[in-house]
Design an enzyme around this catalytic site. Structure first.
Site, mmCIF file in Angstrom:
data_model
loop_
_atom_site.group_PDB
_atom_site.id
_atom_site.type_symbol
_atom_site.label_atom_id
_atom_site.label_comp_id
_atom_site.label_asym_id
_atom_site.label_seq_id
_atom_site.Cartn_x
_atom_site.Cartn_y
_atom_site.Cartn_z
ATOM 1 N N GLY B 49 -36.011 22.116 -5.899
ATOM 2 C CA GLY B 49 -37.135 22.209 -6.818
ATOM 3 C C GLY B 49 -37.087 21.049 -7.810
ATOM 4 O O GLY B 49 -36.033 20.731 -8.359
ATOM 5 N N ALA B 50 -38.254 20.442 -8.043
ATOM 6 C CA ALA B 50 -38.297 19.202 -8.815
ATOM 7 C C ALA B 50 -37.720 19.376 -10.225
ATOM 8 O O ALA B 50 -36.991 18.519 -10.722
ATOM 9 C CB ALA B 50 -39.735 18.690 -8.873
ATOM 10 N N ARG B 91 -33.510 11.645 -4.912
ATOM 11 C CA ARG B 91 -34.684 12.273 -4.298
ATOM 12 C C ARG B 91 -35.924 11.578 -4.855
ATOM 13 O O ARG B 91 -36.207 11.686 -6.049
ATOM 14 C CB ARG B 91 -34.759 13.778 -4.643
ATOM 15 C CG ARG B 91 -33.498 14.602 -4.357
ATOM 16 C CD ARG B 91 -33.268 14.909 -2.881
ATOM 17 N NE ARG B 91 -34.394 15.396 -2.133
ATOM 18 C CZ ARG B 91 -34.719 16.690 -1.970
ATOM 19 N NH1 ARG B 91 -34.014 17.630 -2.554
ATOM 20 N NH2 ARG B 91 -35.756 17.024 -1.228
ATOM 21 N N GLN B 188 -35.703 27.747 2.707
ATOM 22 C CA GLN B 188 -35.798 28.161 1.301
ATOM 23 C C GLN B 188 -36.682 29.390 1.130
ATOM 24 O O GLN B 188 -36.443 30.209 0.247
ATOM 25 C CB GLN B 188 -36.371 27.017 0.427
ATOM 26 C CG GLN B 188 -35.487 25.799 0.310
ATOM 27 C CD GLN B 188 -35.878 24.728 1.327
ATOM 28 O OE1 GLN B 188 -36.407 25.042 2.403
ATOM 29 N NE2 GLN B 188 -35.617 23.478 1.010
ATOM 30 N N ASP B 229 -44.165 19.277 -6.099
ATOM 31 C CA ASP B 229 -43.092 18.382 -6.543
ATOM 32 C C ASP B 229 -43.653 17.236 -7.370
ATOM 33 O O ASP B 229 -42.959 16.675 -8.211
ATOM 34 C CB ASP B 229 -42.291 17.866 -5.350
ATOM 35 C CG ASP B 229 -41.387 18.970 -4.808
ATOM 36 O OD1 ASP B 229 -41.881 19.830 -4.071
ATOM 37 O OD2 ASP B 229 -40.189 18.985 -5.182
ATOM 38 N N ASN B 239 -45.767 18.422 -2.016
ATOM 39 C CA ASN B 239 -44.924 19.622 -2.038
ATOM 40 C C ASN B 239 -44.195 19.698 -0.699
ATOM 41 O O ASN B 239 -44.444 18.891 0.207
ATOM 42 C CB ASN B 239 -45.784 20.873 -2.296
ATOM 43 C CG ASN B 239 -44.952 22.096 -2.640
ATOM 44 O OD1 ASN B 239 -44.058 22.018 -3.491
ATOM 45 N ND2 ASN B 239 -45.189 23.206 -1.988
ATOM 46 N N LYS B 240 -43.307 20.667 -0.580
ATOM 47 C CA LYS B 240 -42.514 20.857 0.647
ATOM 48 C C LYS B 240 -43.373 20.712 1.894
ATOM 49 O O LYS B 240 -44.476 21.253 1.960
ATOM 50 C CB LYS B 240 -41.897 22.257 0.603
ATOM 51 C CG LYS B 240 -41.140 22.677 1.836
ATOM 52 C CD LYS B 240 -39.980 21.766 2.176
ATOM 53 C CE LYS B 240 -39.006 21.632 1.020
ATOM 54 N NZ LYS B 240 -38.018 20.548 1.234
#
Lengths: 331, 331
Positions: B49-50, B91, B188, B229, B239-240
């Site tokens: 998670g960011a 990241r 996740q 994110d 996002n993911k």
């Protein structure tokens, strides 16, 4: 060709199934000596794909006939019918199973004097040869849709026709790459499709099921091909769960979406919504190869197939050509 | 609340990280004693998670400052900057990491006389408290979008704001169920989201990533919520991976798709296409928890995020309300 036939007789009274759940890491052979064992093997997904499931069940019916013949009581059609019903009840979504069972019983009834096991075996041998011809003809039709440089996205294992499509394209000098979704929870895309294509020398890349739209949005995919477990007369297609969302994304991102339809529609199923969707044991989602992946209070849901409506399908490829879904009834 | 904070200091010179890759099966604690160990832990996805990645990296910078202070050579800003760069390189997709690192360096520079580690820790403690406030405020805003009887589909772990949304809905007497995608390859959704929601007493069902459209098509899902994110100023959201295809399917099937945007957009990122997409080690796709799932000739591809364009997003929920994506720049 890999995966064209994973089921064969050993002698006259045993069936050997190469357990597809364990491929490619091991070629485990499972012996079945009666139709109940065959039915359980089908339920446990040791075989996969509507055509192969039907053939395997056919061998189950053969074993049931052999059993009666060994006992010398003569053939009891009611008992054979019970065995066929047991085998038919294994997987509800594909239609080849019920069609083949019906045909086998019919043939045995017609040749009341003949030996049931021999009649069944003759039909199965013919079906096996015919299935290969259908795969080759479908692969040949599908190949005409490919242009050199294409990357094809595929989901689950779309049958030998998909492998033939790549084989013929290669023989015709076309450079075609494959991207395979892994196809959770059973990973048929990773274990069967990606493995067999890569062993054929095709440039093959594996992705998880949630990466398909990203790859499409990046221009990495020119065409999508999946199989069909059942095609309804309205052009809707039941196939491995996940097919629907690939079709929606392909349409949104303007990528042609094709179905390898092999022999064509099930003439007794008028509409996609008439197709029963098999729901499997939720434990198969909660666990990965036997290991739980979440907490104990979490439930799970496992529909094994979904229905893709005809308006999302660019073409259905059968032995006879590439058909518009809405015209599949007259194909 | 589960998963609100998985990182804490032990004494003054060690950071403990609860390894999120192993939850919920074990609460493994990983000790980091310098910023390089923290950077590696972030790269290996022990945190997720960011916002949490940023905070963890902040503690890494704290450890780098402590190390210099122990050696009594005084503070070398160039060395601290190097540590920040190492942590920032872990990241690339989330933006909170770079923002927090910049802020921490800035504060240390401003208070040149003060002890760097104390200055950093004060900012981190404030950020931690602020992060909780943001999660609660975002959850409160999001809760207003829910109607009793709704089932919410969510992907990956959308942060504590998602848990607060369910908590507040429950307190307000709304019956809300959850369906979680498992979110391959790191699961996740299964390990973090489904687990934590089910432990809160929410009716929670796990599906594989390829079942989302089927569930939508069957009327099982009323709303979709994911995190971001990074939100660009044009309203596009990183996002993911898998978020894009959920948004496409939700639009096609007429289901509202919301982003939990917490603090809002990254003002330095004008367009979604400017967001760098992290590509991770393909081995993470080829293997499942260390076991290979396909043949050796198969390649793999692992983009960790995707970009959802603003036209597919119904609303972005931040502390200040629910915003139209195209107006997020003025939110």
């Amino acid at each position: 060709m890999h995966l064209e036939n994973n089921v064969y007789l050993e002698g006259e009274d045993a069936l050997i199934i190469i357990d597809r759940r364990k491929l490619p890491r091991s070629e485990a052979e499972v012996y079945c000596t009666d139709h109940v064992e065959v039915a359980r093997a089908i339920e446990q997904m040791m075989v996969q794909g509507a055509g192969d499931i039907a053939l395997t069940a056919g061998y189950g019916l053969y074993l049931a006939a052999r059993e009666m013949e060994r006992q010398d009581d003569g053939l009891d059609m009611a008992v054979l019918k019970q065995a066929a019903d047991r085998l038919c009840a294994t997987r509800p979504t594909g239609f080849h199973l019920a069609v083949l069972m019906g045909k086998l019983l019919e043939r045995v009834r017609k040749h009341a004097g003949g030996k049931a096991s021999e009649i069944i075996l003759a039909v199965l041998n013919k079906s096996l040869a015919r299935q290969r011809e259908i795969s080759q003809a479908t692969g040949r039709q599908a190949e005409t849709l490919l242009a050199s440089g294409d990357t094809v996205l595929t989901h689950c294992f779309a049958g030998a026709g998909l492998l033939y499509m790549f084989k013929y394209a290669k023989e015709n000098g076309k450079q075609i790459k494959a991207i395979c979704t892994e196809t959770r929870p059973y990973l048929q895309g990773a274990r069967l499709t990606a493995w067999s294509l890569s062993e054929m020398g095709i440039d093959t890349t594996l992705i998880t099921d949630n990466m398909a739209a990203y790859c499409m949005s990046k221009g990495m995919i020119q065409k999508v091909f999946t199989a069909a477990d059942r095609i309804a007369m309205d052009g809707a297609v039941a196939n491995k769960v996940g097919t629907l969302q690939l079709a929606i994304c392909a349409r949104h991102l303007d990528i042609p979406f094709y179905i390898l339809g092999y022999g064509g529609p099930d003439r007794r199923t008028l509409r996609g919504n008439d197709i029963p969707i098999e729901e499997r044991d939720p434990r198969e989602v909660i666990e990965f190869q036997g290991t739980p992946i979440t907490g104990e209070r979490v439930k799970a849901y496992y529909p094994a197939f979904d229905i893709t409506p005809p308006e999302l399908i660019t073409g259905i490829v059968t032995v006879s050509g590439v058909h518009k879904p809405l015209k599949i009834a007259s194909a």
